[in-house]
Design an enzyme around this catalytic site. Structure first.
Site, PDB file in Angstrom:
ATOM      1  N   ARG A 283     -46.403   6.958 -11.832  1.00 49.34           N
ATOM      2  CA  ARG A 283     -46.371   5.489 -11.985  1.00 49.34           C
ATOM      3  C   ARG A 283     -45.786   5.144 -13.347  1.00 49.34           C
ATOM      4  O   ARG A 283     -44.974   4.249 -13.496  1.00 49.34           O
ATOM      5  CB  ARG A 283     -47.771   4.870 -11.817  1.00 49.34           C
ATOM      6  CG  ARG A 283     -47.791   3.391 -12.204  1.00 49.34           C
ATOM      7  CD  ARG A 283     -48.963   2.591 -11.658  1.00 49.34           C
ATOM      8  NE  ARG A 283     -50.201   3.321 -11.536  1.00 49.34           N
ATOM      9  CZ  ARG A 283     -51.014   3.629 -12.558  1.00 49.34           C
ATOM     10  NH1 ARG A 283     -50.721   3.259 -13.781  1.00 49.34           N
ATOM     11  NH2 ARG A 283     -52.122   4.316 -12.333  1.00 49.34           N
TER      12      ARG A 283
ATOM     13  N   ASP B  84     -30.846 -13.894 -12.193  1.00 49.38           N
ATOM     14  CA  ASP B  84     -30.886 -13.044 -11.005  1.00 49.38           C
ATOM     15  C   ASP B  84     -29.428 -12.792 -10.616  1.00 49.38           C
ATOM     16  O   ASP B  84     -28.730 -13.684 -10.137  1.00 49.38           O
ATOM     17  CB  ASP B  84     -31.662 -13.769  -9.894  1.00 49.38           C
ATOM     18  CG  ASP B  84     -31.784 -12.943  -8.613  1.00 49.38           C
ATOM     19  OD1 ASP B  84     -30.937 -12.042  -8.408  1.00 49.38           O
ATOM     20  OD2 ASP B  84     -32.703 -13.196  -7.828  1.00 49.38           O
TER      21      ASP B  84
ATOM     22  N   LYS C 130     -29.819  -5.006  -2.155  1.00 52.49           N
ATOM     23  CA  LYS C 130     -28.568  -5.624  -1.700  1.00 52.49           C
ATOM     24  C   LYS C 130     -27.366  -4.777  -2.141  1.00 52.49           C
ATOM     25  O   LYS C 130     -27.282  -3.632  -1.753  1.00 52.49           O
ATOM     26  CB  LYS C 130     -28.506  -7.055  -2.212  1.00 52.49           C
ATOM     27  CG  LYS C 130     -29.845  -7.831  -2.074  1.00 52.49           C
ATOM     28  CD  LYS C 130     -30.249  -8.094  -0.633  1.00 52.49           C
ATOM     29  CE  LYS C 130     -31.674  -8.606  -0.481  1.00 52.49           C
ATOM     30  NZ  LYS C 130     -32.010  -9.775  -1.288  1.00 52.49           N
TER      31      LYS C 130
HETATM   32  C1  LIG Z   1     -33.219 -10.475  -1.660  1.00 53.58           C
HETATM   33  C2  LIG Z   1     -33.242 -11.213  -2.919  1.00 53.58           C
HETATM   34  C3  LIG Z   1     -34.357 -11.155  -3.770  1.00 53.58           C
HETATM   35  C4  LIG Z   1     -35.614 -10.401  -3.398  1.00 53.58           C
HETATM   36  O1  LIG Z   1     -35.409  -9.049  -3.355  1.00 53.58           O
HETATM   37  P1  LIG Z   1     -36.237  -8.043  -2.401  1.00 53.58           P
HETATM   38  O2  LIG Z   1     -35.621  -6.738  -2.708  1.00 53.58           O
HETATM   39  O3  LIG Z   1     -36.046  -8.510  -1.006  1.00 53.58           O
HETATM   40  O4  LIG Z   1     -37.671  -8.135  -2.824  1.00 53.58           O
HETATM   41  C5  LIG Z   1     -34.290 -11.833  -4.968  1.00 53.58           C
HETATM   42  N1  LIG Z   1     -33.195 -12.534  -5.321  1.00 53.58           N
HETATM   43  C6  LIG Z   1     -32.113 -12.625  -4.525  1.00 53.58           C
HETATM   44  C7  LIG Z   1     -30.938 -13.424  -4.960  1.00 53.58           C
HETATM   45  C8  LIG Z   1     -32.100 -11.978  -3.290  1.00 53.58           C
HETATM   46  O5  LIG Z   1     -31.028 -12.077  -2.495  1.00 53.58           O
END
Ligand SMILES: *Cc1c(COP(=O)(O)O)cnc(C)c1O
Length: 380
Positions: A46, A170, A195
């Site tokens: 962890r 983000d 992604k």
């Molecule tokens: C998918 C996504 C998230 C969340 O990510 P997870 O891996 O699904 O928890 C956060 N921000 C954006 C822009 C996303 O497309």
């Protein structure tokens, strides 16, 4: 080292014990101590695991940051950033964002006494106005999910610096291949590695990258203290994916540019949202701030939900489903999928209408993709 080389080599030296060229999956929870407190830098997985270290180092390098931290999901990475704050602190958030992030702010962190203010992504001045003495963080996506709006990160960073608050970006949609927020003045970069970074729709993961020592120390403390870390296998798969990030992003971008132009001229399509189109309100900014436009396109069809239902039925290559950023093309209906957690009135006010679809353009052959869309549009 340049981006393509970093992706393949940073954090990935031959394994010191065997010479394995590929970073091994260190599938272990614990590490032997030669004596009390005597170890080789790892005690418990962890706290730290060598496969995760490799991933954290390479992601930091790709964002041109000093420190990377990996998490069990993008949302866990976002939550990790929010654990830096406390009751009474205010967070200013750009008003177009991933539905799950909205839910995290509204349903989880508000409960702990933080206040959340939404600023208009179309108006930098609204961020300046929203910042109060209680504000600790400004949080934006650019391009946003799902409207693909952009915000001028350099200008926004000037506002947050002046106010003495942190700026978190983000960067999931652009990926570090097309945009590096830290170089534009952001303090924190957040990713859903699920992604583009991992890129094959086969895992869930997240990451945070920062430059500041103190910020890193705190994040590292909370990463261990709250424990939302990815397992070694997922770290390994993420590394395997991101080694080809540059080639994939170039293809995603080329295919998306091609399809956006096709959709833009189509009679059944009401509107195309894509930063690479000259008609996009921030196209000029996209050309400066990003080195490519990415693989995400959003469209609005003529004919409401009825048209959407007819459109998605005949699709054969585009798979209807949540998520984005994988090599295969996906079609999402945000109103019911990624943004199902946003109340309808708010969703409509944002511009996510009932005939709004989000397209993650994969790296299949572009003519096949066009034919698939063309057939589906004809079926409306
Ligand atoms: C998918 C996504 C998230 C969340 O990510 P997870 O891996 O699904 O928890 C956060 N921000 C954006 C822009 C996303 O497309």
């Amino acid at each position: 080292m340049k981006f393509e080389t970093q992706a393949i080599h940073v954090g990935q030296l031959p394994d010191p014990t065997t010479g394995a060229v590929i970073v091994p999956v260190y599938q272990t929870s614990t590490f032997h101590q030669q004596g009390l407190g005597e170890h080789k830098g790892y005690e418990y997985s962890r706290t730290g695991n060598p496969t995760r270290t490799a991933l954290e180092q390479v992601i930091a390098a790709l964002e041109e940051g000093r420190f990377g931290l990996a998490y069990a999901s993008g949302i866990a990475a976002s939550a990790a950033v929010l654990t830096l704050f406390k009751a009474g602190d205010n967070i200013v958030v750009g008003d177009d964002l991933y539905g799950g992030s909205y839910r995290l702010f509204e349903k989880v962190f508000k409960k702990f006494g933080m206040t959340i203010t939404y600023a208009d992504m179309d108006d930098l001045g609204s961020f300046r106005k929203a910042i109060t003495p209680q504000t600790r963080l400004v949080w934006v996506e650019t391009p946003t999910n799902p409207l693909l709006k952009l915000i001028d990160l350099k200008a926004l960073a000037a506002i947050t610096k002046k106010a003495g608050v942190l700026l978190a970006v983000d960067n999931t949609f652009a990926s570090p291949y097309f945009q590096k927020p830290l170089l534009l003045g952001a303090d924190i970069v957040v990713h859903s590695t699920t992604k583009y970074i991992a890129g094959h729709s086969d895992l869930i993961g997240g990451a945070v990258v920062v430059n500041d020592d103190e910020l890193y120390k705190q994040l590292k403390f909370y990463q261990n203290a709250t424990g939302a870390v990815p397992g070694p296998w997922d770290c390994w798969l993420t590394i395997r994916g991101l080694r080809t990030l540059s080639v994939r992003m170039r293809e995603h971008n080329a295919n998306a540019v091609y399809l956006a132009k096709f959709l833009h001229g189509h009679a059944r399509v009401k509107k195309v949202h894509y930063p690479g189109l000259p008609s996009h309100p921030q196209h000029k900014l996209a050309r400066i701030q990003m080195s490519g436009f990415g693989g995400m396109i959003s469209i609005e069809l003529h004919g409401g939900l009825k048209a959407v239902k007819r459109f998605v039925k005949p699709l054969r290559i585009f798979r209807l489903g949540e998520s984005l950023g994988g090599v295969e093309s996906l079609m999402t209906y945000p109103a019911k999928m990624s943004h199902g957690s946003v109340p309808r009135e708010e969703r409509l006010a944002l511009g996510i209408t009932d005939d709004f679809l989000r397209i993650s353009v994969g790296i299949e052959n572009k003519e096949d993709l066009k034919e698939d869309l063309s057939g589906a549009l004809a079926a409306i």
